[in-house]
Enzyme design. Structure first.
Site, PDB file in Angstrom:
ATOM      1  N   HIS A  29     -37.833  37.678 -59.244  1.00 20.37           N
ATOM      2  CA  HIS A  29     -36.392  37.837 -59.065  1.00 20.37           C
ATOM      3  C   HIS A  29     -35.642  37.359 -60.305  1.00 20.37           C
ATOM      4  O   HIS A  29     -34.679  38.007 -60.751  1.00 20.37           O
ATOM      5  CB  HIS A  29     -35.942  37.058 -57.824  1.00 20.37           C
ATOM      6  CG  HIS A  29     -34.468  37.017 -57.645  1.00 20.37           C
ATOM      7  ND1 HIS A  29     -33.707  35.908 -57.978  1.00 20.37           N
ATOM      8  CD2 HIS A  29     -33.587  37.950 -57.184  1.00 20.37           C
ATOM      9  CE1 HIS A  29     -32.437  36.168 -57.723  1.00 20.37           C
ATOM     10  NE2 HIS A  29     -32.332  37.384 -57.250  1.00 20.37           N
ATOM     11  N   GLU A  32     -35.892  40.013 -62.915  1.00 22.37           N
ATOM     12  CA  GLU A  32     -34.974  41.126 -62.627  1.00 22.37           C
ATOM     13  C   GLU A  32     -33.566  40.808 -63.141  1.00 22.37           C
ATOM     14  O   GLU A  32     -32.870  41.679 -63.670  1.00 22.37           O
ATOM     15  CB  GLU A  32     -34.956  41.403 -61.125  1.00 22.37           C
ATOM     16  CG  GLU A  32     -33.973  42.468 -60.669  1.00 22.37           C
ATOM     17  CD  GLU A  32     -33.189  42.035 -59.451  1.00 22.37           C
ATOM     18  OE1 GLU A  32     -31.930  42.040 -59.517  1.00 22.37           O
ATOM     19  OE2 GLU A  32     -33.823  41.677 -58.442  1.00 22.37           O
ATOM     20  N   HIS A  33     -33.134  39.567 -62.998  1.00 21.99           N
ATOM     21  CA  HIS A  33     -31.843  39.150 -63.557  1.00 21.99           C
ATOM     22  C   HIS A  33     -31.863  39.197 -65.086  1.00 21.99           C
ATOM     23  O   HIS A  33     -30.927  39.688 -65.723  1.00 21.99           O
ATOM     24  CB  HIS A  33     -31.526  37.714 -63.117  1.00 21.99           C
ATOM     25  CG  HIS A  33     -30.877  37.609 -61.779  1.00 21.99           C
ATOM     26  ND1 HIS A  33     -29.679  36.966 -61.578  1.00 21.99           N
ATOM     27  CD2 HIS A  33     -31.263  38.059 -60.557  1.00 21.99           C
ATOM     28  CE1 HIS A  33     -29.355  37.019 -60.295  1.00 21.99           C
ATOM     29  NE2 HIS A  33     -30.311  37.667 -59.660  1.00 21.99           N
ATOM     30  N   GLU A 109     -27.429  31.062 -56.510  1.00 22.22           N
ATOM     31  CA  GLU A 109     -27.809  32.039 -55.494  1.00 22.22           C
ATOM     32  C   GLU A 109     -28.681  31.387 -54.417  1.00 22.22           C
ATOM     33  O   GLU A 109     -28.535  31.675 -53.221  1.00 22.22           O
ATOM     34  CB  GLU A 109     -28.539  33.210 -56.150  1.00 22.22           C
ATOM     35  CG  GLU A 109     -28.748  34.406 -55.251  1.00 22.22           C
ATOM     36  CD  GLU A 109     -29.378  35.585 -55.976  1.00 22.22           C
ATOM     37  OE1 GLU A 109     -29.665  36.588 -55.293  1.00 22.22           O
ATOM     38  OE2 GLU A 109     -29.589  35.504 -57.197  1.00 22.22           O
TER      39      GLU A 109
END
Length: 402
Positions: A29, A32-33, A109
């Site tokens: 993840h 992906e950022h 997040e």
């Protein structure tokens, strides 16, 4: 899709958080950022501006088994979309300063998810169901695990995660097949890298996770071990979940909400992976009603294992087919579905074939699946909310297994 003026492009890697070890939890993840912070000759701002300047949108998503990069664009936008995603997947900048800032962003997040009860309660249940395994760790990782990432090791992880052997390029809408094939060769033909390891088979462990918080409502999730998407009983599982709690006519909605008034929100669902899956129930209710609602959920699951009637079986099949066909009317959903099918089955599955499999499910198969899910004597339960609701986890286990 004839008649459309827009298209969807998905470049999907058949790897995700499930391929991580504990040391790298959350790195898929985070990666992906990071690719959006700069790739090829484009800065972070250039990446989004060049797409939006032509009326398009760009996004990405990380799951346990797949990572997807998506562009929605007007007709004629396939060339640019392919070029931009190719840079993201193969040529991200990986600047150390950007990484330090993005670790902070992902940390926020993680904190946001923890502060959102009807998100966090699902994470708690997943952790209980698959304890000690990648499937039991949050996709976002933890503050500690993402802080371990550095540009060099994250670049190595990118080469493994987005290796060409697990990439599928899918497009739908106003697209031309010959153009797509030419762009795939141009933008991805030289892709290199060895794929991340295929994860070990999922093992449903079960157990309870509870967290008392001063909230107005109790959030409950109950899980049972089920089958994976490749299993012959996959559509029986989907229909089981639909009859149990898939809509206003479902057993749970009628019993828990309409007859007893125990909850405003209550539903059932199935979550499936390549080789494993779960049947899930979610509910939000007053703390005083939590244990009773847990017993109702357990009772309805056991009741379905004892038999379903022809009317509810027919309704569930119609709902499942309608959902499938409606999704195919959206270009992005169709592209994502095609990519997932190729990764799982090495081909796309015609809608008529899927509809035939749905129609073939019998009440005997539903009953057999219910018995199989209950046979191991294992369930996962999570409760988040007022202290008085904590008994619901044990109440569910007790009502199911005694």
């Amino acid at each position: 899709m004839p008649g459309l003026e827009t298209l969807a492009l998905s470049v999907v890697a058949g790897r995700g958080a499930r391929s991580e070890d504990e040391e790298r939890s959350g790195w898929s993840h985070l990666l992906e950022h990071m690719v959006f912070k700069g790739a090829g000759a484009r800065s972070a701002r250039d990446i989004v501006e060049v797409i939006e300047a032509q009326g398009g949108q760009i996004n990405a998503a990380t799951g346990y088994e797949r990572t997807s990069f998506q562009v929605r664009a007007l007709k004629g936008g396939l060339d640019l979309g392919s070029a931009v995603i190719a840079d993201l997947v193969q040529r991200p900048t990986m600047d150390a300063g950007d990484l330090a800032r993005e670790i902070q962003v992902v940390g926020q997040e993680i904190a946001e998810a923890a502060d959102t009860p009807d998100d966090h309660v699902f994470e708690m249940a997943q952790t209980a169901a698959f304890a000690g395994q990648p499937l039991g760790r949050p996709i976002l990782g933890t503050d500690e695990s993402i802080a371990r990432a550095d540009p060099q090791r994250l670049s190595q992880w990118r080469a493994a995660l987005y290796a060409p052997g697990s990439l599928v390029i899918a497009a739908s809408g106003a697209v031309d097949e010959a153009e797509l094939l030419a762009l795939a060769e141009r933008d991805f033909g030289a892709a290199s890298g060895q794929g991340a390891l295929v994860p070990a088979a999922g093992d449903f462990v079960g157990g309870s996770r509870t967290l008392a918080k001063p909230l107005e409502q109790a959030n409950l999730v109950f899980l049972l071990p089920a089958v994976g998407v490749r299993d012959p009983s996959y559509f029986a599982l989907r229909i089981f979940a639909e009859i149990l709690g898939g809509g206003m006519a479902s057993r749970l909605f009628q019993e828990a909400r309409e007859k007893r008034g125990l909850a405003y929100a209550v539903d059932a669902y199935s979550e499936t992976y390549a080789d494993a899956g779960v049947l899930g129930v979610f509910a939000g209710c007053a703390a005083k009603d939590a244990a009773e609602l847990a017993k109702v959920a357990a009772g309805e699951i056991k009741g379905m294992a004892a038999g379903v009637n022809a009317a509810e079986l027919s309704r569930a099949k119609a709902q499942l087919k309608a959902s499938m066909f409606m999704a195919r009317e959206q270009p992005l959903a169709r592209a994502e579905q095609a990519a997932a099918q190729v990764l799982l089955f090495d081909r796309t599955l015609p809608p008529a074939e899927l509809a035939e499999q749905i129609d073939a499910v019998t009440s005997a198969q539903i009953e057999a699946l219910g018995a199989a899910m209950l046979a191991p004597g294992r369930a996962a339960a999570s409760v988040l909310g007022p202290k008085g609701a904590m008994k619901a986890a044990d109440a569910f286990q007790q009502a199911l297994f005694g």
